[in-house]
Motif scaffolding. Structure first.
Motif, PDB file in Angstrom:
ATOM      1  N   ALA A 187      -6.579   4.324   5.508  1.00 39.68           N
ATOM      2  CA  ALA A 187      -7.363   5.422   6.103  1.00 39.68           C
ATOM      3  C   ALA A 187      -6.780   5.920   7.422  1.00 39.68           C
ATOM      4  O   ALA A 187      -7.366   6.797   8.049  1.00 39.68           O
ATOM      5  CB  ALA A 187      -8.794   4.953   6.324  1.00 39.68           C
ATOM      6  N   TRP A 241     -12.959   1.391  15.877  1.00 39.45           N
ATOM      7  CA  TRP A 241     -12.732   1.872  14.506  1.00 39.45           C
ATOM      8  C   TRP A 241     -12.359   0.706  13.587  1.00 39.45           C
ATOM      9  O   TRP A 241     -12.911   0.544  12.501  1.00 39.45           O
ATOM     10  CB  TRP A 241     -11.625   2.924  14.563  1.00 39.45           C
ATOM     11  CG  TRP A 241     -11.264   3.559  13.256  1.00 39.45           C
ATOM     12  CD1 TRP A 241     -12.023   4.411  12.519  1.00 39.45           C
ATOM     13  CD2 TRP A 241     -10.041   3.398  12.556  1.00 39.45           C
ATOM     14  NE1 TRP A 241     -11.336   4.800  11.394  1.00 39.45           N
ATOM     15  CE2 TRP A 241     -10.125   4.201  11.400  1.00 39.45           C
ATOM     16  CE3 TRP A 241      -8.862   2.683  12.797  1.00 39.45           C
ATOM     17  CZ2 TRP A 241      -9.092   4.284  10.476  1.00 39.45           C
ATOM     18  CZ3 TRP A 241      -7.829   2.772  11.875  1.00 39.45           C
ATOM     19  CH2 TRP A 241      -7.946   3.563  10.730  1.00 39.45           C
ATOM     20  N   ARG A 277     -11.979   6.752  -0.933  1.00 36.74           N
ATOM     21  CA  ARG A 277     -13.127   6.026  -0.361  1.00 36.74           C
ATOM     22  C   ARG A 277     -12.819   5.633   1.081  1.00 36.74           C
ATOM     23  O   ARG A 277     -13.656   5.743   1.963  1.00 36.74           O
ATOM     24  CB  ARG A 277     -13.405   4.778  -1.201  1.00 36.74           C
ATOM     25  CG  ARG A 277     -14.699   4.071  -0.844  1.00 36.74           C
ATOM     26  CD  ARG A 277     -15.149   3.183  -1.988  1.00 36.74           C
ATOM     27  NE  ARG A 277     -14.224   2.087  -2.208  1.00 36.74           N
ATOM     28  CZ  ARG A 277     -14.330   0.900  -1.613  1.00 36.74           C
ATOM     29  NH1 ARG A 277     -15.312   0.670  -0.792  1.00 36.74           N
ATOM     30  NH2 ARG A 277     -13.464  -0.047  -1.857  1.00 36.74           N
ATOM     31  N   GLU A 278     -11.581   5.191   1.285  1.00 39.36           N
ATOM     32  CA  GLU A 278     -11.212   4.729   2.620  1.00 39.36           C
ATOM     33  C   GLU A 278     -11.035   5.882   3.600  1.00 39.36           C
ATOM     34  O   GLU A 278     -11.109   5.693   4.800  1.00 39.36           O
ATOM     35  CB  GLU A 278      -9.929   3.894   2.566  1.00 39.36           C
ATOM     36  CG  GLU A 278     -10.070   2.612   1.793  1.00 39.36           C
ATOM     37  CD  GLU A 278     -11.290   1.819   2.182  1.00 39.36           C
ATOM     38  OE1 GLU A 278     -11.667   1.830   3.364  1.00 39.36           O
ATOM     39  OE2 GLU A 278     -11.902   1.196   1.301  1.00 39.36           O
ATOM     40  N   THR A 279     -10.747   7.049   3.072  1.00 32.80           N
ATOM     41  CA  THR A 279     -10.589   8.195   3.965  1.00 32.80           C
ATOM     42  C   THR A 279     -11.878   9.006   4.033  1.00 32.80           C
ATOM     43  O   THR A 279     -11.895  10.102   4.550  1.00 32.80           O
ATOM     44  CB  THR A 279      -9.435   9.104   3.496  1.00 32.80           C
ATOM     45  OG1 THR A 279      -9.677   9.450   2.150  1.00 32.80           O
ATOM     46  CG2 THR A 279      -8.099   8.422   3.632  1.00 32.80           C
ATOM     47  N   SER A 335      -6.661   9.540   8.400  1.00 35.23           N
ATOM     48  CA  SER A 335      -7.904  10.263   8.727  1.00 35.23           C
ATOM     49  C   SER A 335      -8.489   9.819  10.067  1.00 35.23           C
ATOM     50  O   SER A 335      -9.571  10.277  10.435  1.00 35.23           O
ATOM     51  CB  SER A 335      -8.937  10.051   7.626  1.00 35.23           C
ATOM     52  OG  SER A 335      -9.360   8.710   7.604  1.00 35.23           O
ATOM     53  N   VAL A 342       0.844  -1.205   0.000  1.00 37.30           N
ATOM     54  CA  VAL A 342       0.000   0.000   0.000  1.00 37.30           C
ATOM     55  C   VAL A 342       0.877   1.251   0.000  1.00 37.30           C
ATOM     56  O   VAL A 342       0.617   2.215  -0.725  1.00 37.30           O
ATOM     57  CB  VAL A 342      -0.943   0.007   1.223  1.00 37.30           C
ATOM     58  CG1 VAL A 342      -1.599   1.365   1.416  1.00 37.30           C
ATOM     59  CG2 VAL A 342      -2.017  -1.060   1.071  1.00 37.30           C
ATOM     60  N   ARG A 346     -17.247   7.138   5.809  1.00 41.85           N
ATOM     61  CA  ARG A 346     -17.626   5.883   6.420  1.00 41.85           C
ATOM     62  C   ARG A 346     -16.787   5.605   7.670  1.00 41.85           C
ATOM     63  O   ARG A 346     -17.205   4.907   8.570  1.00 41.85           O
ATOM     64  CB  ARG A 346     -17.420   4.764   5.398  1.00 41.85           C
ATOM     65  CG  ARG A 346     -18.267   3.568   5.677  1.00 41.85           C
ATOM     66  CD  ARG A 346     -18.323   2.701   4.478  1.00 41.85           C
ATOM     67  NE  ARG A 346     -17.002   2.376   4.005  1.00 41.85           N
ATOM     68  CZ  ARG A 346     -16.692   1.193   3.496  1.00 41.85           C
ATOM     69  NH1 ARG A 346     -17.592   0.263   3.436  1.00 41.85           N
ATOM     70  NH2 ARG A 346     -15.494   0.943   3.038  1.00 41.85           N
ATOM     71  N   VAL A 347     -15.590   6.183   7.707  1.00 40.28           N
ATOM     72  CA  VAL A 347     -14.700   5.934   8.829  1.00 40.28           C
ATOM     73  C   VAL A 347     -14.894   7.022   9.885  1.00 40.28           C
ATOM     74  O   VAL A 347     -14.862   8.199   9.549  1.00 40.28           O
ATOM     75  CB  VAL A 347     -13.240   5.936   8.345  1.00 40.28           C
ATOM     76  CG1 VAL A 347     -12.316   5.628   9.490  1.00 40.28           C
ATOM     77  CG2 VAL A 347     -13.055   4.931   7.230  1.00 40.28           C
ATOM     78  N   PRO A 348     -15.134   6.645  11.149  1.00 39.10           N
ATOM     79  CA  PRO A 348     -15.369   7.690  12.166  1.00 39.10           C
ATOM     80  C   PRO A 348     -14.103   8.485  12.465  1.00 39.10           C
ATOM     81  O   PRO A 348     -13.021   7.963  12.321  1.00 39.10           O
ATOM     82  CB  PRO A 348     -15.797   6.909  13.393  1.00 39.10           C
ATOM     83  CG  PRO A 348     -15.266   5.538  13.196  1.00 39.10           C
ATOM     84  CD  PRO A 348     -15.204   5.300  11.720  1.00 39.10           C
TER      85      PRO A 348
END
Lengths: 130, 161
Positions: free
Chosen positions: B46, B59, A123-125, B49, A34, A128-130
């Motif tokens: 992610a 999470w 999308r991952e950031t 963020s 990644v 949907r992500v708290p």
């Protein structure tokens, strides 16, 4: 079966996972992959941004030069010059615009090629992500 | 969050995460591990963020649950276990009675609606509070209580010991 029996049954029969040392190793390898993709996306976006900026600067500079030339040069000399070089200017303009189009097209294609990866990243950031 | 910090946190959470997904996947440990890897990768992407508004565990579990939901939505019928896996990686020393109980619970869970199954797994297997469960599943606490109540009622009917 009453509430208490169900409670005991579920709490005493939790699933058991096998201890797998390869799991974290695999996770680390995927994280490295990644990281590599992120770096490549950043590099390509930077290149595309530079290419677009250079094109913009060249365009602005050329515009300023032409404007200065048109403002400073006597009108008769401009007419004479245009008349004399009309054919050559037309050819040169089409070539220059073709080159600019290729240059811009290349920059845009870099963005397009990075869309699948960047969209995953975005999308991952996303929300949907708290 | 640095890569090392992220790995340290994941190392602590990997076992409960895999157990949660194992229960969700009906005992298919290979699929559960694949989804866990996917969840960890998504979480890593992610991680920039992550604001710390919820605990890292909550999470990560939320991302894992989303991975499972994504998988469930696109899975092919041939990949669905017909009668559920019968072992849940049962330790070798476990008796056949224990294996029977595991199988019964597993099969009963497989017959529950998705949300009820997830709520039961989080509440009973992972010892999560109502609030944490709500946060992981992205639903209000009242809805969690409702699913928990319905899940219990369904399990009582499905499990006969």
């Amino acid at each position: 079966m009453n509430e208490n029996d169900l409670n005991i049954l579920l709490r005493t029969n939790k699933p058991v996972v096998k201890d797998d040392p390869a799991f974290m190793l695999k996770a680390r390898q995927r994280m490295s992959a990644v990281e590599g993709i992120k770096n490549e996306v950043d590099r390509q976006r930077k290149h595309a941004l530079i290419a677009l900026s250079v094109t913009l600067l060249i365009g602005v500079a050329a515009g300023i030069l032409i404007a200065v030339f048109l403002l400073l040069a006597p009108i008769d000399s401009i007419r004479a010059l245009i008349g004399e070089w009309k054919l050559y200017i037309e050819v040169a303009v089409s070539i220059i615009f073709t080159l600019i189009a290729i240059y811009l097209g290349n920059g845009i294609s870099v963005f397009v090629r990075t869309i699948p990866v960047t969209s995953l990243y975005l999308r991952e950031t996303g929300s949907r992500v708290p | 969050m640095t890569e090392e910090r992220f790995i340290d946190l994941v190392r602590v959470e990997q076992e409960p995460l895999r157990r949660f997904l194992l229960a969700l996947c009906g005992g298919d440990s290979a699929l559960a591990d694949d989804l866990a890897q996917d969840a960890i990768t998504r979480a890593y992407v992610a991680s920039g963020s992550y604001l710390g508004l919820s605990s890292f565990r909550t999470w990560l579990f939320r991302i894992a649950y989303n991975c499972y939901v994504d998988y469930s939505r696109k899975k092919h019928p041939e990949l669905v276990p017909i009668d559920g896996k019968d072992t849940w990686n049962l330790p070798a020393e476990e008796t056949s009675d224990a294996a029977f109980r595991y199988q019964q619970i597993n099969q009963a869970l497989e017959r529950l609606p998705e949300k009820e199954k997830a709520v039961i797994i989080l509440f009973y297997f992972e010892d999560r509070s109502i609030k944490e469960t709500a946060s992981i599943l992205g639903i209000p606490s009242g809805t969690v209580k409702y699913h928990l109540s319905m899940g219990r009622a369904h399990l009582k009917e499905l499990i006969s010991l």
